[in-house]
Design a protein around this motif. Sequence first.
Motif, PDB file in Angstrom:
ATOM      1  N   MET A  76      99.003  24.406 -54.963  1.00  0.00           N
ATOM      2  CA  MET A  76      98.546  24.004 -56.319  1.00  0.00           C
ATOM      3  C   MET A  76      98.468  22.512 -56.316  1.00  0.00           C
ATOM      4  SD  MET A  76     101.064  26.870 -58.267  1.00  0.00           S
ATOM      5  CE  MET A  76     100.516  26.189 -59.826  1.00  0.00           C
ATOM      6  N   ASN A  77      99.227  21.646 -56.021  1.00  0.00           N
ATOM      7  CA  ASN A  77      99.123  20.352 -55.848  1.00  0.00           C
ATOM      8  C   ASN A  77      97.953  19.999 -55.390  1.00  0.00           C
ATOM      9  OD1 ASN A  77     101.365  19.620 -57.310  1.00  0.00           O
ATOM     10  ND2 ASN A  77     102.497  19.447 -55.389  1.00  0.00           N
ATOM     11  N   LYS A  78      97.295  20.502 -54.287  1.00  0.00           N
ATOM     12  CA  LYS A  78      96.082  20.172 -53.784  1.00  0.00           C
ATOM     13  C   LYS A  78      95.039  20.691 -54.693  1.00  0.00           C
ATOM     14  CE  LYS A  78      93.606  20.895 -49.487  1.00  0.00           C
ATOM     15  NZ  LYS A  78      93.514  21.681 -48.295  1.00  0.00           N
ATOM     16  N   ASN A  79      94.910  21.702 -54.976  1.00  0.00           N
ATOM     17  CA  ASN A  79      94.028  22.253 -56.187  1.00  0.00           C
ATOM     18  C   ASN A  79      93.745  21.399 -57.366  1.00  0.00           C
ATOM     19  OD1 ASN A  79      93.475  24.347 -54.426  1.00  0.00           O
ATOM     20  ND2 ASN A  79      94.411  25.494 -55.355  1.00  0.00           N
ATOM     21  N   LYS A  80      95.082  20.810 -57.963  1.00  0.00           N
ATOM     22  CA  LYS A  80      94.953  20.020 -59.066  1.00  0.00           C
ATOM     23  C   LYS A  80      94.436  18.579 -58.779  1.00  0.00           C
ATOM     24  CE  LYS A  80      98.702  22.028 -61.831  1.00  0.00           C
ATOM     25  NZ  LYS A  80     100.166  22.140 -62.279  1.00  0.00           N
ATOM     26  N   ALA A  81      94.967  18.215 -57.527  1.00  0.00           N
ATOM     27  CA  ALA A  81      94.204  16.885 -57.324  1.00  0.00           C
ATOM     28  C   ALA A  81      92.706  16.702 -56.762  1.00  0.00           C
ATOM     29  CB  ALA A  81      94.853  16.506 -55.616  1.00  0.00           C
ATOM     30  N   ILE A  82      92.050  17.888 -56.430  1.00  0.00           N
ATOM     31  CA  ILE A  82      90.746  18.070 -56.328  1.00  0.00           C
ATOM     32  C   ILE A  82      90.272  18.172 -57.569  1.00  0.00           C
ATOM     33  CG2 ILE A  82      88.900  19.620 -55.537  1.00  0.00           C
ATOM     34  CD1 ILE A  82      90.691  20.431 -53.194  1.00  0.00           C
ATOM     35  N   GLU A  83      90.669  18.971 -58.345  1.00  0.00           N
ATOM     36  CA  GLU A  83      90.195  19.150 -59.873  1.00  0.00           C
ATOM     37  C   GLU A  83      90.438  17.438 -60.634  1.00  0.00           C
ATOM     38  OE1 GLU A  83      92.109  21.690 -62.474  1.00  0.00           O
ATOM     39  OE2 GLU A  83      91.776  23.376 -61.126  1.00  0.00           O
ATOM     40  N   LYS A  84      91.316  16.806 -60.508  1.00  0.00           N
ATOM     41  CA  LYS A  84      91.248  15.713 -61.106  1.00  0.00           C
ATOM     42  C   LYS A  84      90.634  14.714 -60.696  1.00  0.00           C
ATOM     43  CE  LYS A  84      96.120  15.426 -62.622  1.00  0.00           C
ATOM     44  NZ  LYS A  84      97.539  14.998 -62.954  1.00  0.00           N
ATOM     45  N   ILE A  85      90.145  14.514 -59.089  1.00  0.00           N
ATOM     46  CA  ILE A  85      89.411  13.398 -58.550  1.00  0.00           C
ATOM     47  C   ILE A  85      87.971  13.940 -59.022  1.00  0.00           C
ATOM     48  CG2 ILE A  85      89.227  14.412 -56.461  1.00  0.00           C
ATOM     49  CD1 ILE A  85      89.640  11.326 -55.338  1.00  0.00           C
ATOM     50  N   ILE A  86      87.521  15.052 -58.962  1.00  0.00           N
ATOM     51  CA  ILE A  86      86.189  15.268 -59.450  1.00  0.00           C
ATOM     52  C   ILE A  86      86.008  14.955 -61.016  1.00  0.00           C
ATOM     53  CG2 ILE A  86      84.676  17.168 -59.721  1.00  0.00           C
ATOM     54  CD1 ILE A  86      85.665  18.407 -57.180  1.00  0.00           C
ATOM     55  N   ASP A  87      87.319  15.217 -61.834  1.00  0.00           N
ATOM     56  CA  ASP A  87      86.800  15.044 -63.082  1.00  0.00           C
ATOM     57  C   ASP A  87      86.855  13.450 -63.084  1.00  0.00           C
ATOM     58  OD1 ASP A  87      86.955  15.683 -65.984  1.00  0.00           O
ATOM     59  OD2 ASP A  87      88.984  14.829 -66.099  1.00  0.00           O
ATOM     60  N   LEU A  88      87.508  12.675 -62.573  1.00  0.00           N
ATOM     61  CA  LEU A  88      87.588  11.003 -62.760  1.00  0.00           C
ATOM     62  C   LEU A  88      86.091  10.614 -62.288  1.00  0.00           C
ATOM     63  CD1 LEU A  88      90.863   9.854 -61.081  1.00  0.00           C
ATOM     64  CD2 LEU A  88      90.181   9.350 -63.433  1.00  0.00           C
ATOM     65  N   VAL A  89      85.722  11.006 -61.294  1.00  0.00           N
ATOM     66  CA  VAL A  89      84.343  10.621 -60.750  1.00  0.00           C
ATOM     67  C   VAL A  89      83.256  10.968 -61.982  1.00  0.00           C
ATOM     68  CG1 VAL A  89      82.703  11.155 -58.996  1.00  0.00           C
ATOM     69  CG2 VAL A  89      84.978  10.669 -58.515  1.00  0.00           C
ATOM     70  N   ASP A  90      83.391  12.392 -62.173  1.00  0.00           N
ATOM     71  CA  ASP A  90      82.347  12.633 -63.417  1.00  0.00           C
ATOM     72  C   ASP A  90      82.306  11.752 -64.591  1.00  0.00           C
ATOM     73  OD1 ASP A  90      81.346  14.868 -61.933  1.00  0.00           O
ATOM     74  OD2 ASP A  90      82.449  16.141 -62.863  1.00  0.00           O
ATOM     75  N   LYS A  91      83.637  11.460 -65.091  1.00  0.00           N
ATOM     76  CA  LYS A  91      83.474  10.478 -66.098  1.00  0.00           C
ATOM     77  C   LYS A  91      83.337   8.988 -65.928  1.00  0.00           C
ATOM     78  CE  LYS A  91      87.136  13.029 -68.669  1.00  0.00           C
ATOM     79  NZ  LYS A  91      88.872  12.848 -68.919  1.00  0.00           N
ATOM     80  N   ALA A  92      83.399   8.730 -64.652  1.00  0.00           N
ATOM     81  CA  ALA A  92      82.881   7.458 -64.428  1.00  0.00           C
ATOM     82  C   ALA A  92      81.394   7.382 -64.233  1.00  0.00           C
ATOM     83  CB  ALA A  92      83.618   7.125 -62.919  1.00  0.00           C
ATOM     84  N   LEU A  93      80.845   8.449 -63.972  1.00  0.00           N
ATOM     85  CA  LEU A  93      79.251   8.359 -63.899  1.00  0.00           C
ATOM     86  C   LEU A  93      78.528   8.477 -65.286  1.00  0.00           C
ATOM     87  CD1 LEU A  93      78.843  10.789 -60.953  1.00  0.00           C
ATOM     88  CD2 LEU A  93      78.622   8.423 -60.783  1.00  0.00           C
ATOM     89  N   ILE A  94      79.290   8.778 -66.339  1.00  0.00           N
ATOM     90  CA  ILE A  94      78.671   8.845 -67.489  1.00  0.00           C
ATOM     91  C   ILE A  94      78.382   7.447 -68.189  1.00  0.00           C
ATOM     92  CG2 ILE A  94      79.149   9.177 -69.970  1.00  0.00           C
ATOM     93  CD1 ILE A  94      80.950  11.527 -68.936  1.00  0.00           C
ATOM     94  N   VAL A  95      77.119   7.188 -68.579  1.00  0.00           N
ATOM     95  CA  VAL A  95      76.691   5.981 -69.034  1.00  0.00           C
ATOM     96  C   VAL A  95      76.634   5.931 -70.495  1.00  0.00           C
ATOM     97  CG1 VAL A  95      74.907   4.079 -69.022  1.00  0.00           C
ATOM     98  CG2 VAL A  95      75.504   5.375 -66.788  1.00  0.00           C
ATOM     99  N   PRO A  96      77.693   5.098 -71.234  1.00  0.00           N
ATOM    100  CA  PRO A  96      77.502   5.161 -72.636  1.00  0.00           C
ATOM    101  C   PRO A  96      75.986   4.668 -73.240  1.00  0.00           C
ATOM    102  CG  PRO A  96      78.871   3.588 -71.992  1.00  0.00           C
ATOM    103  CD  PRO A  96      78.405   4.304 -70.657  1.00  0.00           C
ATOM    104  N   LYS A  97      75.465   5.371 -74.488  1.00  0.00           N
ATOM    105  CA  LYS A  97      74.233   4.804 -74.998  1.00  0.00           C
ATOM    106  C   LYS A  97      74.485   3.493 -75.598  1.00  0.00           C
ATOM    107  CE  LYS A  97      73.050   9.263 -76.756  1.00  0.00           C
ATOM    108  NZ  LYS A  97      72.859  10.108 -77.943  1.00  0.00           N
ATOM    109  N   LYS A  98      73.404   2.609 -75.445  1.00  0.00           N
ATOM    110  CA  LYS A  98      73.399   1.284 -75.980  1.00  0.00           C
ATOM    111  C   LYS A  98      73.347   1.441 -77.621  1.00  0.00           C
ATOM    112  CE  LYS A  98      71.835  -1.711 -72.725  1.00  0.00           C
ATOM    113  NZ  LYS A  98      71.060  -2.780 -72.299  1.00  0.00           N
ATOM    114  N   ARG A  99      74.345   0.587 -78.404  1.00  0.00           N
ATOM    115  CA  ARG A  99      74.233   0.713 -79.574  1.00  0.00           C
ATOM    116  C   ARG A  99      73.082  -0.139 -80.196  1.00  0.00           C
ATOM    117  NH1 ARG A  99      75.559  -2.492 -83.700  1.00  0.00           N
ATOM    118  NH2 ARG A  99      76.431  -1.697 -85.563  1.00  0.00           N
ATOM    119  N   LEU A 100      72.267   0.362 -81.240  1.00  0.00           N
ATOM    120  CA  LEU A 100      71.320  -0.091 -81.800  1.00  0.00           C
ATOM    121  C   LEU A 100      71.713  -1.082 -83.052  1.00  0.00           C
ATOM    122  CD1 LEU A 100      68.578   2.521 -81.679  1.00  0.00           C
ATOM    123  CD2 LEU A 100      68.720   0.461 -80.264  1.00  0.00           C
ATOM    124  N   ALA A 101      71.435  -2.418 -83.151  1.00  0.00           N
ATOM    125  CA  ALA A 101      72.197  -3.096 -84.251  1.00  0.00           C
ATOM    126  C   ALA A 101      71.103  -2.843 -85.374  1.00  0.00           C
ATOM    127  CB  ALA A 101      71.761  -4.474 -83.778  1.00  0.00           C
TER     128      ALA A 101
END
Length: 130
Positions: A76-101
């Motif tokens: 169970m810890n192994k499965n949770k670790a896989i889920e967490k690392i995939i989630d962390l990497v997915d969130k790191a790949l998100i590029v936020p939109k630039k704010r228009l002044a």
Amino acid sequence: MKDFSKELSFKTSRSSGAGGQNVNKVETAVTVLWLVDESEFFNKYQKGLIMGKLKNRINADGYMFLTVSESRTQLMNKNKAIEKIIDLVDKALIVPKKRLATKPSKGQKQKRLDTKKKISEKKDNRKFKF
């Protein structure tokens, strides 16, 4: 969401916390290791994003670490670790939109000036006049 779980390697260790006498005998904590630079699933730009956003989780050798010891079983810890690392990497790949002044509209400016004038008049009326 890319599944790069084939590139992950695992280490086990004794876990602290729940488990009773099992804690002293069984290695249930799982540490996931992933070498970011050697990944075949991501291009150079994506690897740069991951290295930049998750730099506090990546050591000098380029390995990304994540330890999970939430559950009583290693699987169970192994499965949770896989889920967490995939989630962390997915969130790191998100590029936020630039704010228009933008500038405030004429109506907003006028409303702000009107409220300032009302408050000023209210405070002026509190003063004693001869």
